[in-house]
Write a protein that holds these residues in place. Structure first.
Motif, PDB file in Angstrom:
ATOM      1  N   SER A 190       0.926  -1.225   0.059  1.00 37.36           N
ATOM      2  CA  SER A 190      -0.086   0.146   0.215  1.00 37.36           C
ATOM      3  C   SER A 190       0.897   1.263   0.155  1.00 37.36           C
ATOM      4  O   SER A 190       0.438   2.380  -0.211  1.00 37.36           O
ATOM      5  N   GLY A 245     -12.926  -1.484   8.464  1.00 36.48           N
ATOM      6  CA  GLY A 245     -11.820  -1.026   7.400  1.00 36.48           C
ATOM      7  C   GLY A 245     -11.985  -2.019   6.258  1.00 36.48           C
ATOM      8  O   GLY A 245     -11.815  -3.139   6.450  1.00 36.48           O
ATOM      9  N   GLU A 296      -9.414  -2.694   2.681  1.00 38.63           N
ATOM     10  CA  GLU A 296      -8.393  -1.865   1.882  1.00 38.63           C
ATOM     11  C   GLU A 296      -8.558  -1.739   0.387  1.00 38.63           C
ATOM     12  O   GLU A 296      -9.181  -2.779  -0.360  1.00 38.63           O
ATOM     13  N   PHE A 298      -6.588  -1.527  -3.495  1.00 42.72           N
ATOM     14  CA  PHE A 298      -5.368  -1.487  -4.117  1.00 42.72           C
ATOM     15  C   PHE A 298      -5.772  -1.257  -5.516  1.00 42.72           C
ATOM     16  O   PHE A 298      -6.527  -1.966  -6.166  1.00 42.72           O
ATOM     17  N   LYS A 338      -9.895  -5.680  -0.159  1.00 50.19           N
ATOM     18  CA  LYS A 338      -9.776  -6.631   0.691  1.00 50.19           C
ATOM     19  C   LYS A 338     -10.039  -6.415   2.026  1.00 50.19           C
ATOM     20  O   LYS A 338     -10.103  -5.260   2.507  1.00 50.19           O
TER      21      LYS A 338
END
Length: 227
Positions: A141, A191, A193, A195, A207
């Protein structure tokens, strides 16, 4: 195979109900060893749920298992399973008998009313090679890409921080995030994520991973600019 609660009910709306490819109108169930997956895709977005299937293995369990069940069959199984109970996590789970035979599978549900079994037909046809769609490399990230490497639908700003732009259908983003939130997040860990590929042409990956919950990954294909 024992499917975690909420998995079938959450993935069913993401099936492609109008596809002429019958396999896309259902949920793919796969297990290799102790790792199980439930996968759904319509060719534009994909969600794969992963969990450790080690809870009371069936005596007739095979090394590798795979079957695709229709959205209607999933609804019937989910209805038999009943509502999910926070006080009793075992309620709402579904146990799939292995192996499936004669184009059918038997699902055992656990609800407040007790244990019951339902037999449904499996879908014929080849399910897409979904593992090939999900990038296999480790995500970073903190990766910073040189501007000269950007191409296609991506562009980079000249502000103090670099941003990569990619065009997505907002409906797909909402649907995928909602599915991941329901299956793989909790009130204390909400949360997910994102990408985003620097080329603007590859699919984005979303994800979600929380302790004591299944892992989930979503993939969304980008749109051409202007669409």
């Amino acid at each position: 195979m024992i499917i975690p609660a909420k998995t079938l009910s959450t993935l069913t709306p993401l099936c492609d109900h109008e596809s002429t490819r019958y396999a896309l109108s259902g949920i793919r169930l796969e297990r290799v060893g102790d790792t199980a997956h439930a996968v759904v895709t319509d060719g534009r977005k994909l969600v794969a749920v992963e969990w450790d299937d080690v809870d009371k293995p069936e005596s007739n369990r095979v090394d590798c298992y795979a079957a695709t069940i229709s959205a209607d069959a999933c609804k019937a199984i989910d209805k038999a399973a009943g509502p999910v109970s926070k006080r009793n996590p075992s309620l709402g789970r579904v146990a799939i008998d292995e192996p499936s035979t004669n184009g059918t599978l038997t699902a055992t549900t656990f609800s407040k009313a007790g244990q019951s079994s339902i037999t449904v037909e499996t879908l014929e046809g080849r399910f897409p090679a979904w593992r090939d769609v999900i990038p296999s490399r480790d995500f970073d990230s903190s990766l910073t890409a040189p501007a000269q490497k950007l191409r296609g639908n991506a562009k980079i700003t000249t502000s103090r921080e670099a941003y990569v732009a990619i065009t997505l259908d907002p409906r797909y983003v909402v649907e995928v995030c909602a599915a991941l939130a329901k299956i793989a997040t909790t009130d204390d860990s909400r949360g997910v994520e994102f990408f985003v590929p620097i080329d603007g042409e590859s699919p984005i990956v979303i994800k979600a991973e929380t302790i004591d919950r299944p892992k989930a990954v979503g993939v969304i294909m980008p749109l051409s600019r202007g669409k």
